[in-house]
Structure formats: structure tokens, C-alpha cells
Design an enzyme around this catalytic site. Structure first.
Site, mmCIF file in Angstrom:
data_model
loop_
_atom_site.group_PDB
_atom_site.id
_atom_site.type_symbol
_atom_site.label_atom_id
_atom_site.label_comp_id
_atom_site.label_asym_id
_atom_site.label_seq_id
_atom_site.Cartn_x
_atom_site.Cartn_y
_atom_site.Cartn_z
ATOM 1 N N SER A 243 0.863 -1.181 0.000
ATOM 2 C CA SER A 243 0.000 0.000 0.000
ATOM 3 C C SER A 243 0.899 1.231 0.000
ATOM 4 O O SER A 243 2.122 1.115 0.042
ATOM 5 C CB SER A 243 -0.889 0.007 1.238
ATOM 6 O OG SER A 243 -0.099 0.338 2.371
ATOM 7 N N LYS A 244 0.261 2.395 0.003
ATOM 8 C CA LYS A 244 1.024 3.654 -0.046
ATOM 9 C C LYS A 244 2.011 3.773 1.114
ATOM 10 O O LYS A 244 3.022 4.453 0.998
ATOM 11 C CB LYS A 244 0.061 4.845 -0.024
ATOM 12 C CG LYS A 244 -0.718 4.978 -1.309
ATOM 13 C CD LYS A 244 -0.936 6.433 -1.674
ATOM 14 C CE LYS A 244 -1.424 6.600 -3.086
ATOM 15 N NZ LYS A 244 -2.728 5.955 -3.340
ATOM 16 N N ARG A 245 1.698 3.088 2.229
ATOM 17 C CA ARG A 245 2.623 3.109 3.372
ATOM 18 C C ARG A 245 4.021 2.661 2.976
ATOM 19 O O ARG A 245 5.008 3.041 3.564
ATOM 20 C CB ARG A 245 2.146 2.115 4.449
ATOM 21 C CG ARG A 245 1.187 2.641 5.456
ATOM 22 C CD ARG A 245 0.847 1.550 6.462
ATOM 23 N NE ARG A 245 0.347 0.333 5.851
ATOM 24 C CZ ARG A 245 0.974 -0.831 5.874
ATOM 25 N NH1 ARG A 245 2.121 -0.963 6.498
ATOM 26 N NH2 ARG A 245 0.448 -1.891 5.272
ATOM 27 N N HIS A 246 4.084 1.774 1.973
ATOM 28 C CA HIS A 246 5.376 1.222 1.573
ATOM 29 C C HIS A 246 6.126 2.135 0.617
ATOM 30 O O HIS A 246 7.217 1.813 0.181
ATOM 31 C CB HIS A 246 5.173 -0.137 0.894
ATOM 32 C CG HIS A 246 4.609 -1.170 1.806
ATOM 33 N ND1 HIS A 246 3.272 -1.479 1.847
ATOM 34 C CD2 HIS A 246 5.202 -1.957 2.729
ATOM 35 C CE1 HIS A 246 3.065 -2.425 2.747
ATOM 36 N NE2 HIS A 246 4.214 -2.731 3.303
ATOM 37 N N GLY A 247 5.531 3.267 0.260
ATOM 38 C CA GLY A 247 6.193 4.167 -0.694
ATOM 39 C C GLY A 247 5.413 4.199 -1.984
ATOM 40 O O GLY A 247 4.181 4.139 -1.965
#
Ligand code: GLU
Length: 475
Positions: A243-247
Site C-alpha cells: 500500500s502507499k505506506r510502503h512508498g
């Protein structure tokens, strides 16, 4: 000759093309191209509030950039709402769907009081008597159309998960027409896939729970059921769903960063598929030849950014120098606008082995354009010895007259080292520091040829005068 295989990619234009969607598109495309079938595109834009034409354009541009081309003009789901609605009403006429007048509040209250906290619809409206139904109709109560889930078990063969089965009693009598008369996603997908002649549906595991409901709809509508394949999701390095959390997750972000489209294609194709024999670096055409849906992996794959960068380096090396120069154009800073292409090609030939991202090139190759502004302190401490200045001064004098070719320069440096009874490294490392300001560069002698005699001699003289190298005070 074209085969009967028809696959599709069906993005919702409510966001950018992300790597998960791109991977789904790639697998469907590879499947179609390998089987000589057709790859269709469907824009699922029925959520008008969240969909936009700008996003549709972004998604199409992302696919084009990746080299994923589609057959026919894209199918726009919102243009087929009347057809979806008509098929819902046909199900009603055939007694496979029924009107439900329960309000959201009624449903919530009944669920709260239900034994075992059963959240399934209790079929109250299925069992209405004719008079009760007529009264609700006469009162003009809002109504939704619910699909009447038959009894039994829904079994199917999934290309990835193989034999799969769901018990129908676990499936709610789900809504197919909302109270405003709009058809829901579940039915739109089925009617469109049928009307588009789709024979294989390859998509992410997040859709697996929709599949039994869709198969029930196919059967109820009298359509032939396509074959399904659900690919495990892509995970981040912490093994959680990417997800966006990972970049970065948008394809466009990788494009901006200087990942080549052929790299991202290759990388995503290997997240969930393996051609066997440990093959990794492949062109699109090779993958088309090798693709076999039976080799789709059951296990989730981890998105490894380091591997992506490494793979990009490999694909960069496969490009011809002129092609690479062309790909670098968007990253060429204004300050380098006047550097002649011929010179850039010489630099590229040396730097190609040393870059992983296109965005790195002009930064890493800075010393081919500018004299060093400073010297790497750790490198100076390690390589710049008290005797270094005298050695380099003598060398610079000889560079002024020696033929400026790599073998001659190397010969000169090695002879000098021998004469002075020092190792060649005692000259090579400080030379590199003087010429580049750092300790890393392509082969020193090849680099000197590209820099040219005048620049090399000037940079050595500047270094000999530099206080940073601890020699300025001796001048
Ligand atoms: N529009 C759906 C999505 O973006 C895909 C539907 C499907 O593949 O069946 O997730």
C-alpha cells in the site's frame, strides 16, 4: 489466426494505475498475446462521483508506457447501464430476483437482534404475500432488487488455486439494483464480461470472494461461465499487503524515478509468475513466448525495491547507447543542455554499467561536466600521502606530451610507479581523487581519454594547489 481466447483488464478510474493493477493487466496481456487471443480494456466508471476522465487518461497512458496495448476501443461500463438494468429485470421476471422494501434502519435493527449475529439478509421480502407486496408498492416504498441465491455449492476450477468451492448458504441474497435503479458492480461485471465475449478472467485475490456470486449470476442469466484465475496479492517488504505506506505504488512514480518501462514490466511479470530455469531478465517478446498461466504462483510475492533497481540496471545495459541517450532526455538538466550529444555518448558508454536509475545519470556523471568542487574527505585521508603531490606533479608534466589514449596512459602510470618503487594504486587513487573529487569512477584511463588532456592536466594542477588536500600550504 486468432484463437477464441478473450481476456480483459477492467480498471476503475477512481485512482492512478497502481502496480497491482498494472500486474493484472500484464498477466492478461501476456496470456492473450501468448495464445493469439484478444486483450480488451474495460473502464469501470459506474461510480460517477469518484471516477474521472483524467484518471482514465492516466491509466491508458500508464498502460501505453508499459507497452501493454489493447485490442478494440475500450469498453466504457457506464454506457451499458440500461443493458445491465434490463438483465436485472429479466432475473426478476424469471423469479431469480425479488424486490426488497426493507429500509436500512429495519435491516440494522433486525441484524442487531439476530441470533448468532447473523448478518445475512433474512429474506423477509422474499416471503411477502401478494397483498403485502401490493400494499408496499401502493405506498411507494423505496425498493432494491435482490438476487435469490440458490441452494447448493458453487464449485469452480481456478487457474491459480485449482479446485475451489463456496457453500451458497454463506452468500447473502445480495442487491443487484439499488433503490435509485442503478445496477451494482457485481452484475455490471458479469453482463459486460458476457457481452464482451470474455473467456478467461485473471484478476487479484481481492476479487476471489466475488467469484461465487458472479458464477451464480452467470448461471441465472444463462451465460456460459468464463474460467477464473485469482493471483495472490503483492506484499510490501514487511509482508503486509502493498500500500502507499510502503512508498510508491503508482506506475507513474516509477516512470518519474527513471525506471524503464521494460524493467517494470519484467519485474511485475515475475511477481506471481515464473518461467522456470531461473530466468529473470527478459524482453516482452520473450515473456510472451514463455508465458504459461499454469506457472502462475499460488504464493504472494514481495515487492523488493532493491531488486527492481538492480533489474533496471540490467535493462539499461541492454539498451544501445543512442537509445539510452534518448531515454535520458527527460532527466537532462538545463545546465547540460549545451553538452554535445557526441560527448554524452562517450560518457554514457562508460557510465552505463554504473547506473540503476535514469535519474542517477547526470548526477553520478557530474565530473564529466564540471571540475570537482571539493574532494571526498575519507578518500583524501586514505589515498593522499605526503609523497603524492610530487608524484602527481611529475605525472602531469608527462601527460602534457604523452599520446592521450588509454593503453599509453596506463603504461605511463605503471612505469612511473615502477620507477618510484610504489604500487600503481599509489598513483591511480590520488589521480582519481584529483580528476573526479571522489573514489568511484569508471576505468581511470578510459575516463581520462573522454575528459581530454587539457581538463585532466588542469584538474591535477587545481588539486595540487588545493588546501583540502593539505598541500596548499606547501605551494
Ligand atoms: N474494477 C475492478 C477493480 O478495479 C476489477 C473488476 C474485475 O476485474 O472483475 O478492482
Amino acid at each position: 489466426m486468432s484463437s477464441p481466447i478473450v481476456v480483459r483488464f477492467a480498471p476503475s478510474p477512481t485512482g492512478y494505475l497502481h502496480v497491482g493493477g498494472a500486474r493484472t493487466a500484464i498477466f492478461n496481456w501476456l496470456y492473450a498475446r501468448n495464445q493469439n487471443g484478444r486483450f480488451l480494456l474495460r473502464i469501470e466508471d459506474t461510480d460517477r462521483a469518484r471516477s474521472s476522465d483524467a484518471m482514465t487518461r492516466e491509466i491508458l497512458n500508464g498502460l501505453r508506457w508499459l507497452g501493454v496495448d489493447w485490442d478494440d476501443t475500450p469498453w466504457i461500463q457506464s454506457e451499458h447501464l440500461e443493458r445491465h438494468r434490463a438483465e436485472c429485470l429479466r432475473l426478476h421476471d424469471e423469479d431469480k430476483a425479488y424486490w426488497c422494501y426493507c429500509s436500512a434502519d429495519d435491516l440494522a435493527a433486525r441484524r442487531a437482534g439476530a441470533e448468532n449475529h447473523d448478518t445475512k439478509y433474512d429474506r423477509r421480502c422474499l416471503n411477502l404475500g401478494d397483498a403485502e407486496r401490493a400494499a408496499k408498492e401502493a405506498a411507494g416504498l423505496p425498493r432494491v432488487l435482490r438476487f435469490r441465491v440458490p441452494e447448493g455449492v458453487t464449485e469452480f476450477y481456478d487457474i491459480v488455486h485449482e479446485e475451489t468451492a463456496f457453500r451458497n448458504e454463506e452468500i447473502d441474497d445480495f442487491v443487484i439494483l439499488r433503490s435509485d435503479g442503478s445496477p451494482v458492480y457485481m452484475i455490471a461485471v458479469v453482463v459486460d464480461d458476457h457481452d464482451m465475449g470474455v473467456t478467461q478472467v485473471l484478476r487479484g485475490d481481492d476479487h476471489l470472494s466475488n467469484t461465487p456470486k458472479q458464477i451464480l449470476l452467470y448461471n441465472a442469466l444463462g451465460y456460459s461461465v468464463p474460467m477464473f484465475g485469482h493471483m495472490p496479492l503483492i506484499l510490501g517488504e514487511d509482508k503486509k499487503r502493498l500500500s502507499k505506506r510502503h512508498g510508491a505504488t503508482a506506475v507513474g512514480e516509477y516512470q518519474t524515478r527513471g525506471i524503464l518501462p521494460e524493467t517494470l514490466f519484467n519485474f511485475l511479470a515475475l511477481l506471481g509468475w515464473s518461467p522456470g530455469e531461473d530466468r529473470e531478465i527478459m524482453s516482452r517478446d520473450e515473456m510472451v513466448d514463455l508465458f504459461d498461466a499454469r506457472r502462475l504462483l499460488k504464493k504472494s510475492s514481495v515487492f523488493d525495491e532493491k531488486k527492481l533497481a538492480w533489474m533496471n540496471g540490467q535493462h539499461i545495459r541492454l539498451l544501445g547507447d543512442a537509445e539510452l541517450l534518448d531515454r535520458l532526455r527527460p532527466w537532462r538538466p538545463a545546465a547540460r543542455a549545451s553538452v554535445p550529444d557526441d560527448y554524452l555518448l562517450l560518457v554514457l558508454a562508460l557510465m552505463k554499467e554504473r547506473i540503476e536509475l535514469l535519474a542517477d545519470f547526470f548526477e553520478k556523471a557530474v565530473y564529466f561536466f564540471d571540475d570537482p568542487a571539493q574532494y571526498d574527505a575519507a578518500g583524501v585521508a586514505k589515498h593522499w600521502k605526503p609523497e603524492t603531490s610530487a608524484l602527481l606533479r611529475a605525472l602531469a608534466a608527462q601527460f602534457a606530451s604523452c599520446p592521450f589514449e588509454a593503453p599509453a596512459l596506463e603504461d605511463l602510470v605503471r612505469r612511473k610507479a615502477e620507477e618510484e618503487s610504489v604500487s600503481a594504486g599509489k598513483l591511480i587513487h590520488p589521480l582519481r581523487l584529483a580528476l573526479t573529487g571522489g573514489t568511484q569512477s569508471p576505468s581511470l584511463f578510459d575516463m581520462m581519454v573522454v575528459l581530454g588532456r587539457e581538463t585532466c592536466v588542469r584538474r591535477i594542477e587545481t588539486a595540487l594547489r588545493s588546501r583540502e588536500l593539505g598541500v596548499g600550504s606547501n605551494e
